[in-house]
Design an enzyme around this catalytic site. Structure first.
Site, short mmCIF file in Angstrom:
data_model
loop_
_atom_site.label_atom_id
_atom_site.label_comp_id
_atom_site.label_asym_id
_atom_site.label_seq_id
_atom_site.Cartn_x
_atom_site.Cartn_y
_atom_site.Cartn_z
CB CYS A 1 -3.08 0.56 -2.66
SG CYS A 1 -3.12 2.30 -3.13
CD GLU B 1 -0.11 7.08 5.46
OE1 GLU B 1 1.07 7.10 5.82
OE2 GLU B 1 -0.72 6.01 5.20
CG ASP C 1 -1.87 1.23 1.21
OD1 ASP C 1 -2.45 1.52 0.14
OD2 ASP C 1 -2.02 1.90 2.24
CB SER C 2 0.16 4.75 -0.88
OG SER C 2 -1.00 4.89 -0.09
CG HIS D 1 -5.19 5.01 4.11
ND1 HIS D 1 -4.64 4.46 2.98
CD2 HIS D 1 -4.16 5.55 4.82
CE1 HIS D 1 -3.33 4.69 2.99
NE2 HIS D 1 -3.01 5.33 4.09
CB CYS E 1 -9.59 4.58 0.18
SG CYS E 1 -7.95 5.01 0.85
N1 DGL Z 1 -4.95 3.03 0.67
C1 DGL Z 1 -4.89 3.67 -0.61
C2 DGL Z 1 -6.14 3.30 -1.41
O1 DGL Z 1 -6.76 2.28 -1.11
C3 DGL Z 1 -4.66 5.13 -0.39
C4 DGL Z 1 -4.08 5.80 -1.55
C5 DGL Z 1 -3.35 7.08 -1.26
O2 DGL Z 1 -2.18 6.99 -0.89
O3 DGL Z 1 -3.93 8.14 -1.48
O4 DGL Z 1 -6.51 3.95 -2.34
#
Ligand code: DGL
Length: 282
Positions: free
Chosen positions: A76, A164, A13-14, A200, A198
């Site tokens: 992600c 984050e 993931d990011s 997150h 998402c």
């Molecule tokens: N968890 C990522 C997603 O599902 C977040 C992406 C981001 O870094 O903006 O899209």
């Protein structure tokens, strides 16, 4: 070179969001060995261009493959929407590596329920990053399953940065949760199903539910869905499953500082973890 039974499952993931997927995968499939990679130093991806998201995601995929991953889950949505297909079609050899995303299993699980008629859903809302929304991936996939669906999307550019930064439980976060939920409900007040598009966003779930103010809207989280889809995938692909090692381990890698990742990830996972800093590059 990793031996055949020494292959691991990569989860990328990011940032921290993929931990919501990893936790459910490890609950469902505890025996395997995992590597989690969070590109926390370059998060968020959701506001970046296609080219940048593709480049960063490909770097992560190559890194995880070099660490002995036979299978990689892009935990992600943004990377799944913007980079997955190109990577599958142009950058990897399926004989040695498989890369899977989170959008298709989410849509399939929802449409199975809709097709079975067990839970009627005609008005679907999707909250996601600007990148996922502009890709229209959810709209395209959902319409393929059921053209009658009324689909409304809402980009939530502030949610990932809040998480984050560890601000997702703070009182200040309420403002942006209420803002985006109110905006999507104003676009379609009849939404009966809301996809958290998402990885997150489950970390904001208590605030999202509060913002929904008791409306009977089903909120779809992806963790269990992706875990079950992975289990089925491994059942279908015994040739891959056989190559996976089974020591119930998980290695955590981050492009940010180890201390920062450890502190936050331990809170999200509710267990102490040890992380290693890595650099991603071409
Ligand atoms: N968890 C990522 C997603 O599902 C977040 C992406 C981001 O870094 O903006 O899209």
């Amino acid at each position: 070179m990793k031996t055949q039974t020494d292959m691991r499952i990569g989860v990328f993931d990011s940032g921290y969001g993929g931990l919501t997927i990893l936790a459910k995968i490890r609950q469902q499939l505890p025996e395997y060995d995992y590597i989690y990679l969070g590109d926390n130093a370059r998060t968020p991806y959701g506001t970046r261009s296609f080219d940048v998201i593709y480049e960063y995601t490909l770097q992560a995929v190559r890194y995880l493959q070099a660490q002995g991953c036979r299978l990689i889950i892009l935990a992600c949505n943004t990377a799944s929407a913007k980079a997955l297909r190109t990577i599958q079609q142009h950058d990897i050899d399926p004989e040695t590596l498989r890369v899977l995303g989170v959008i298709r299993p989410t849509v399939e699980s929802l449409s199975t329920e809709v097709m079975q008629g067990s839970k009627q859903s005609l008005h679907v809302g999707i909250v996601a990053t600007p990148g996922t929304v502009s890709s229209e991936s959810y709209v395209i996939e959902l319409k393929k399953q059921n053209p009658a669906l009324v689909i409304t999307q809402q980009a939530c550019p502030m949610w990932v940065p809040m998480i984050e930064a560890g601000e997702h439980t703070s009182a200040g976060a309420d403002y942006f949760v209420d803002k985006y939920i109110n905006e999507i409900l104003a676009k379609d007040p009849q939404i009966d199903t809301l996809i958290l598009g998402c990885t997150h966003y489950p970390l904001l779930l208590p605030k999202i539910r509060k913002a929904l103010q008791g409306r009977s809207i089903r909120v779809i989280e992806q963790g269990d869905i992706v875990a079950k889809a992975l289990q089925k995938y491994l059942q279908r692909h015994s040739e891959i499953e056989r190559e996976l090692s089974r020591n119930s381990s998980c290695t955590f890698l981050t492009t940010e500082s180890e201390d920062k990742f450890q502190d936050s990830a331990s809170i999200f996972l509710k267990e102490p973890i040890c992380a290693k800093h890595v650099e991603l590059a071409n």
